[in-house]
Design an enzyme around this catalytic site. Structure first.
Site, short mmCIF file in Angstrom:
data_model
loop_
_atom_site.label_atom_id
_atom_site.label_comp_id
_atom_site.label_asym_id
_atom_site.label_seq_id
_atom_site.Cartn_x
_atom_site.Cartn_y
_atom_site.Cartn_z
CB THR A 59 -58.50 -39.54 124.78
OG1 THR A 59 -58.50 -39.26 126.18
CG2 THR A 59 -58.19 -40.98 124.54
CB VAL A 60 -60.32 -38.25 120.17
CG1 VAL A 60 -60.50 -38.49 118.68
CG2 VAL A 60 -61.20 -39.21 120.97
NE ARG A 96 -55.27 -29.99 128.28
CZ ARG A 96 -55.65 -31.23 128.03
NH1 ARG A 96 -55.47 -32.16 128.94
NH2 ARG A 96 -56.20 -31.55 126.88
CB ILE A 133 -67.24 -49.44 113.59
CG1 ILE A 133 -66.88 -50.29 114.80
CG2 ILE A 133 -67.99 -50.24 112.55
CD1 ILE A 133 -68.11 -50.85 115.54
CE LYS A 191 -71.23 -43.32 120.58
NZ LYS A 191 -70.62 -44.23 121.54
#
Ligand code: HSE
Length: 406
Positions: free
Chosen positions: A11-12, A44, A131, A200
């Site tokens: 995704t990222v 992949r 952010i 985080k």
């Protein structure tokens, strides 16, 4: 032209390639030359996609190519990301990552290698997704003694708590919906148990206070025990239950915690709903500042990674100094922190008062018998816990954000 390699086309990683392509002109203007993706490393193949010709399955293609100056690590997890990152840094390449597990576990070592090699290990996307909070701490708030960092740093749990509060859903239903909408992982433990937020806040606090805070030392509670009745009490009290990740400098030291807390309208974090994230940073000169945005998702997270790539382009062979040292910061015990507590009590008000002192904001729910809720005076957590453990009448309790946390 500056050549980049992307390790991990999920995704990222795919978002990083998309942002670099979509905004190539603006990026080239800011960097002063083109930024080009030369390799995508993945297990992949991606036939029929724009990256099909640049896919490699061998990390050595990247490591041994002197043209590659910047490596983006968007693989996630520790293995093989740690090994690949270390080798890339030792090969004199800058590394930009969104991998909070790796930063929290091995960030200090990787930053030291980057420093020794005069390159950079940057991880803006590891906290708060899109952010730009790390750059704010490292660059914008450098005039400050930072006194507090408090955030809603996990979108999945904020979505669940928002849907419990706004739509009266139970935890399990809200979690299932979050999974159906793609917000929560199939195995959501890291989110709902608070581990993700814990990593985080450990990263942000280490940067804010200048010494390494191990995520293993941060007291962490998730939201799995929050139920509909708790949410109803919160509603009646005019507060919200939010999973706060917070650290704060007191006279006696610095403490950090991740836990569901009750916070009121006075606190702007109360209004942060759904999957959104926000972070408040308080400095001794500037006062409280706040940053809000998408804490996850392909393009927002990729935007933060690409911001780091651009920073690396501007500092290809210069280590950008940050206030992050290998020295460990010993946290103050969470038990010494004082604040009010919300208690659900299955006894009389007199019994509660005898134990906890003056009761504030006593509340009863129409449909819940044989118990009531109240707020205690401000007291040290260890004293509160001792009192709560001395009776079987405390059904449940939550920390109430004290005024200064608001
Ligand atoms: N699982 C994380 C969240 C993704 O829900 O916020 C971003 O780190």
């Amino acid at each position: 032209m500056i050549e980049v390699a992307v390790m991990g086309y999920g995704t990222v990683g795919a978002g990083v390639v998309q942002v670099l392509t979509m905004n190539s002109e603006a990026i080239a203007r800011r960097v002063g030359e083109q930024v080009h993706v030369k390799y995508v490393l993945d297990l992949r193949d991606f036939p029929g996609t724009p990256v099909e010709k640049i896919v490699t399955h061998d990390v050595n293609d990247i490591l041994s190519d002197p043209e590659v100056k910047i490596v983006v690590e968007t693989m996630g997890g520790l293995k093989p990301a740690y090994d690949f990152t270390k080798k890339a840094l030792l090969a004199g390449k800058n590394v930009c990552t969104s991998n909070k597990e790796l930063v929290a576990e091995h960030g200090v070592e990787l930053m030291e290698i980057a420093r020794d090699m005069s390159v950079n290990y940057l991880f803006e996307a590891s906290c708060g997704g899109g952010i730009p909070i790390i750059r704010v701490i490292n660059t914008s708030l450098t005039a400050e003694e930072i006194e507090e960092v408090t955030g809603i740093l996990n979108g999945t749990t904020n979505y669940i708590l928002t849907s419990m509060a706004d739509e009266g859903k139970g935890f399990e239903t809200a979690l299932k919906e979050a999974q159906q909408k793609g917000y929560a992982e199939l195995h959501p433990e890291a989110d709902v148990e608070g581990y993700d937020a814990c990593r985080k806040i450990a990263i942000l606090s280490s940067l804010a206070y200048g010494k390494h805070i191990s995520y293993k030392n941060v007291d962490t509670e998730g939201i799995t025990k929050v139920d509909k009745t708790d949410v109803e009490y919160a509603d009646k009290l005019g507060v919200r239950i939010k999973l706060l990740a917070t650290s704060r400098r007191e006279k006696e030291g610095i403490w950090a915690i991740v836990a569901p807390m009750m916070i009121g309208d006075e606190n702007p974090l109360t209004a942060v709903s759904g999957v959104m994230n926000a972070v408040m940073v308080k400095g001794n000169a500037v006062g409280t500042t706040m940053y809000y945005g998408s804490g996850a998702g392909s393009l927002p997270t990729a935007s933060a990674v690409v911001g780091d790539v651009i920073d690396c382009c501007k500092h290809l062979h210069v280590n950008i100094k940050s206030d992050y040292s290998a020295a460990s910061l010993e946290l103050m015990p969470a038990g010494d922190v004082a604040r009010p507590f919300f208690v659900r009590f299955a006894g009389t008000e007199e019994e509660a008062e005898a134990l906890f002192g003056q009761l504030h904001d006593v509340v009863r729910l129409d449909d819940v018998e044989n118990e009531f809720g109240f707020l205690t005076e401000t007291m040290a957590e260890k004293d509160f816990k001792e009192k709560a453990a001395s009776t079987d009448k405390v059904i449940k309790w939550f920390r109430r954000g004290k005024k200064e946390e608001e």
